[in-house]
Design an enzyme around this catalytic site. Sequence first.
Site: not given
Ligand code: SIN
Length: 290
Positions: A105, A107, A263, A278
């Site tokens: 995806h 974000d 990612h 995050r």
């Molecule tokens: C994400 O933000 O999608 C998760 C990335 C991660 O935890 O490696």
Amino acid sequence: MSTQSSSSLQIHARPTGFGARVSGLDLSQPMPADLRAELNAAFAKHAVLYFPDQPLTIEQLEAFTLQFGEFGVDPFIKPLENHPHVLELRREADEKAVNFGAAWHSDWSFQQEPPAATILISKVTPPVGGDTLFADCCQAFEDLSLTMQQWLSGLKAVHSAVRPYGRSGVFANETESRSMKIVTGVEAEKTFTHPVVRTHPVSGRQALYVSPTYTLGIEGLSEAESEHILAFLFARVTQEKYVYAHKWSQNMVTIWDNRTTLHNAGGGYDGHLRVMHRTTVAGERPVYVA
Ligand code: SIN
């Protein structure tokens, strides 16, 4: 006062140019304008920048994020108390629910103005697994035939959070308990339309902007046509040659460009705690510019 300067900045690009390690900076300190400009240029070029050994507090992570722009809006995950723009991605050692983010995806691409960037700092890293995979959506686009590039560039795709966060979505139907607090509901069922190919506002490069998590279909195509074209694009962008498996170490800060990458959070660390903090940086409405 910051003692940092652009002369201390070192960018170590990966061999493909997609992703780079950055050293010579202390991210807990504010950056002067010339340094910020250099870092932004490196970000536009490499799409994923990672900074090992940066033990930022939550407040320092917030301050670092604000040097790139305003905070983005994080709709479906409860933030840390007193830090409305910081999410804790936490998976306990005994947790059975699938790790958060475990599908390709970009974000919040279901928003009208999705976040330009996401910043993650690793607070507890498991001894095995837990990589984040990044796919280079610019290169995957640029390697297509000119005819295909031109055709895709005129298309629009429908994005929505319905599959993961809708009332009948993945999280609403989850049976295993999860330490992250995820909000599901009707709000996730809204849709927004974005170009299938978007142009990066700084580099001018074009990137495929579709993902199996949030893209529901392509406007103007039949369901079967749309499914086939999307399946082709998803398979293409996630080919090994476009993917980089990012390995974390404790207190590594990583920023990625949601406009040019997908990612996917890798698992493989059952039995071990993983904790990340995050933030997101607000972005602009995706556009295609020839
Ligand atoms: C994400 O933000 O999608 C998760 C990335 C991660 O935890 O490696």
